[in-house]
Design a protein around this motif. Structure first.
Motif, short mmCIF file in Angstrom:
data_model
loop_
_atom_site.label_atom_id
_atom_site.label_comp_id
_atom_site.label_asym_id
_atom_site.label_seq_id
_atom_site.Cartn_x
_atom_site.Cartn_y
_atom_site.Cartn_z
N LEU A 153 62.12 -29.96 26.79
CA LEU A 153 62.83 -29.74 25.53
C LEU A 153 63.95 -28.75 25.83
CD1 LEU A 153 62.53 -30.40 22.39
CD2 LEU A 153 61.51 -28.12 22.24
N ARG A 154 65.19 -29.16 25.64
CA ARG A 154 66.33 -28.36 26.08
C ARG A 154 67.08 -27.76 24.89
NH1 ARG A 154 66.50 -28.84 31.39
NH2 ARG A 154 65.71 -30.75 32.37
N SER B 23 71.03 -28.17 30.81
CA SER B 23 70.77 -27.14 29.82
C SER B 23 69.41 -26.49 30.04
CB SER B 23 70.84 -27.75 28.42
OG SER B 23 70.51 -26.80 27.43
N GLU B 24 69.30 -25.26 29.57
CA GLU B 24 68.06 -24.49 29.67
C GLU B 24 66.89 -25.22 28.99
OE1 GLU B 24 66.32 -20.42 27.58
OE2 GLU B 24 68.48 -20.71 27.76
N MET B 25 65.75 -25.27 29.70
CA MET B 25 64.52 -25.80 29.10
C MET B 25 63.85 -24.68 28.32
SD MET B 25 61.19 -27.64 30.85
CE MET B 25 60.41 -26.12 31.44
N VAL B 26 63.64 -24.91 27.01
CA VAL B 26 63.04 -23.87 26.17
C VAL B 26 61.57 -24.15 25.87
CG1 VAL B 26 65.18 -23.07 25.15
CG2 VAL B 26 64.01 -25.02 24.13
N SER B 27 61.14 -25.39 26.04
CA SER B 27 59.74 -25.74 25.86
C SER B 27 59.53 -27.13 26.47
CB SER B 27 59.33 -25.72 24.38
OG SER B 27 57.92 -25.77 24.25
N GLN B 28 58.34 -27.67 26.26
CA GLN B 28 58.02 -29.00 26.77
C GLN B 28 57.26 -29.78 25.71
OE1 GLN B 28 55.76 -27.69 30.23
NE2 GLN B 28 57.42 -28.28 31.60
N LEU B 29 57.38 -31.10 25.79
CA LEU B 29 56.52 -32.00 25.03
C LEU B 29 55.48 -32.56 25.99
CD1 LEU B 29 58.85 -34.22 22.80
CD2 LEU B 29 56.98 -32.79 22.00
N HIS C 95 53.78 -35.53 18.72
CA HIS C 95 54.68 -36.25 17.83
C HIS C 95 55.66 -35.28 17.16
CE1 HIS C 95 51.44 -34.81 15.28
NE2 HIS C 95 52.09 -35.15 14.18
N PHE C 96 56.74 -35.83 16.63
CA PHE C 96 57.83 -34.99 16.16
C PHE C 96 58.75 -35.75 15.21
CE2 PHE C 96 58.70 -36.95 20.27
CZ PHE C 96 59.87 -37.65 20.03
N LYS C 97 59.57 -34.97 14.50
CA LYS C 97 60.64 -35.53 13.68
C LYS C 97 61.94 -35.52 14.48
CE LYS C 97 58.90 -34.12 9.12
NZ LYS C 97 59.18 -33.30 7.91
N VAL C 98 62.77 -36.54 14.29
CA VAL C 98 64.09 -36.58 14.90
C VAL C 98 65.09 -36.07 13.87
CG1 VAL C 98 65.87 -38.03 15.94
CG2 VAL C 98 63.44 -38.53 16.37
N LEU C 99 65.71 -34.93 14.17
CA LEU C 99 66.64 -34.30 13.25
C LEU C 99 68.06 -34.82 13.40
CD1 LEU C 99 65.43 -30.60 13.65
CD2 LEU C 99 64.64 -32.30 11.99
N LYS D 1 67.87 -34.47 18.84
CA LYS D 1 67.35 -33.16 18.48
C LYS D 1 66.09 -33.36 17.65
CE LYS D 1 68.56 -28.64 16.59
NZ LYS D 1 69.58 -27.83 15.91
N ILE D 2 64.99 -32.70 18.06
CA ILE D 2 63.70 -32.95 17.41
C ILE D 2 63.08 -31.65 16.91
CG2 ILE D 2 63.34 -34.93 18.95
CD1 ILE D 2 61.08 -33.10 20.26
N ARG D 3 62.08 -31.82 16.04
CA ARG D 3 61.24 -30.71 15.59
C ARG D 3 59.79 -31.11 15.84
NH1 ARG D 3 62.31 -29.96 9.94
NH2 ARG D 3 64.02 -28.57 10.54
N ILE D 4 59.12 -30.38 16.73
CA ILE D 4 57.75 -30.71 17.10
C ILE D 4 56.82 -30.44 15.91
CG2 ILE D 4 55.86 -30.22 18.69
CD1 ILE D 4 57.96 -29.29 20.72
N ALA D 5 55.93 -31.38 15.63
CA ALA D 5 55.04 -31.25 14.47
C ALA D 5 54.09 -30.06 14.61
CB ALA D 5 54.26 -32.55 14.28
N PHE D 6 53.62 -29.79 15.81
CA PHE D 6 52.58 -28.77 16.01
C PHE D 6 53.07 -27.38 15.65
CE2 PHE D 6 50.28 -25.67 18.63
CZ PHE D 6 48.98 -25.92 18.21
N ASP D 7 54.30 -27.03 16.07
CA ASP D 7 54.76 -25.65 15.89
C ASP D 7 56.16 -25.53 15.28
OD1 ASP D 7 56.32 -26.50 17.99
OD2 ASP D 7 55.40 -25.19 19.49
N ASN D 8 56.73 -26.68 14.86
CA ASN D 8 58.07 -26.70 14.25
C ASN D 8 59.16 -26.23 15.20
OD1 ASN D 8 57.35 -27.77 11.71
ND2 ASN D 8 56.70 -25.75 11.00
N TYR D 9 58.92 -26.26 16.48
CA TYR D 9 59.92 -25.83 17.46
C TYR D 9 60.96 -26.93 17.63
CZ TYR D 9 61.31 -22.57 21.14
OH TYR D 9 61.97 -21.62 21.87
N GLU D 10 62.22 -26.53 17.78
CA GLU D 10 63.31 -27.50 17.84
C GLU D 10 64.03 -27.46 19.18
OE1 GLU D 10 65.96 -27.01 14.54
OE2 GLU D 10 64.36 -27.18 13.04
#
Length: 256
Positions: free
Chosen positions: A13-14, A21-27, A32-36, A44-53
């Motif tokens: 997740l960049r 680009s910098e990796m800020v997290s991983q899936l 599962h996630f929303k596509v913003l 650009k997504i928002r992860i369901a578990f922690d709302n991280y984008e």
């Protein structure tokens, strides 16, 4: 609104929509996630578990319907417990998966990723565990190398460690150390803490940049170079290898 699910082992997740680009997290597999926002090559997504984008490559996920997204969100969480294992699809193809991956609609060793059925025989976590289990689970990550944005035993950062350990024990933490520091109850002294509580540390500007899991007898397990055990006192973390303080204590939080 579009929705998606991770059908690969681990995807980055960049912070920006490009491979450099910098990796800020991983899936991890099954998340599962929303596509913003959707572009030609990136979403650009928002992860369901922690709302991280963040941004992911469009080639590295499958779209799902809103109905499936809601069904996953409302179903019981189930996570893999093996350091590394595999799930097998109906064509006998292997998908390698790491500890803490999600198993949507898991029943009788079967799960569904979108419309694909997989079989998984390894250890699972699907219930809330007692607080004393937190340190025990954290030991599964011992000596894992530090990786900024990482969430697996093959590379993990400090807040990734705390989030994944709490996740396997059945509790939700936010992604970054500064975000996790907003959760739970403040403890005034180390002596009030219990194994499994979180200690947070700040930099010279007062910004919280580090977190670790308190153990008994004034020890702490945290990710710094690798997942390691050091001492903690009122000043902060005392590195047992270098024989010096490396992190300045800001606050201790009781999450559960």
């Amino acid at each position: 609104m579009q929705y998606g699910i991770c059908n690969l082992s681990i995807i980055p997740l960049r912070i920006e929509p490009n491979d450099a680009s910098e990796m800020v997290s991983q899936l991890l597999f099954g998340e599962h996630f929303k596509v913003l926002e959707s572009r030609k090559k990136w979403s650009k997504i928002r992860i369901a578990f922690d709302n991280y984008e963040g941004w992911i490559d469009n080639k590295q996920y499958e779209e799902i319907t809103e109905e499936i997204y809601d069904e996953i969100r409302n179903s019981k969480n189930c996570f893999t417990g093996e350091l590394i294992d595999f799930a097998t699809d109906e064509n006998k193809n292997f998908s390698m998966i790491t500890m803490g991956s999600s198993l949507p609609f898991f029943k009788n060793q079967n799960l569904l990723i979108n419309n694909s059925k997989f079989h998984y025989e390894g250890q699972i976590f699907n219930t809330k565990l007692p607080k004393e289990s937190i340190v025990e689970i954290a030991f599964k990550y011992i000596n894992s190398p530090y990786l900024w944005g990482g969430k697996t035993p093959f590379g993990i950062d400090c807040s990734g460690l705390t989030q994944m350990v709490y996740k396997l024990c059945g509790y939700n933490l936010l992604r970054d150390a500064s975000q996790q520091a907003t959760q739970g109850e403040v403890l005034s002294f180390i002596e009030e803490s219990e194994p499994g509580d979180l200690a947070f540390f700040d930099n010279n500007e007062g910004i919280i940049t580090h977190v670790g899991i308190i153990m008994k007898d004034n020890y702490i397990i945290h990710a710094h170079g690798k997942v390691r055990i050091d001492m903690i006192d009122h000043s902060g973390i005392f590195n047992l290898d270098d024989q010096k303080h490396t992190h300045k204590l800001r606050v201790i939080k009781k999450i559960i």
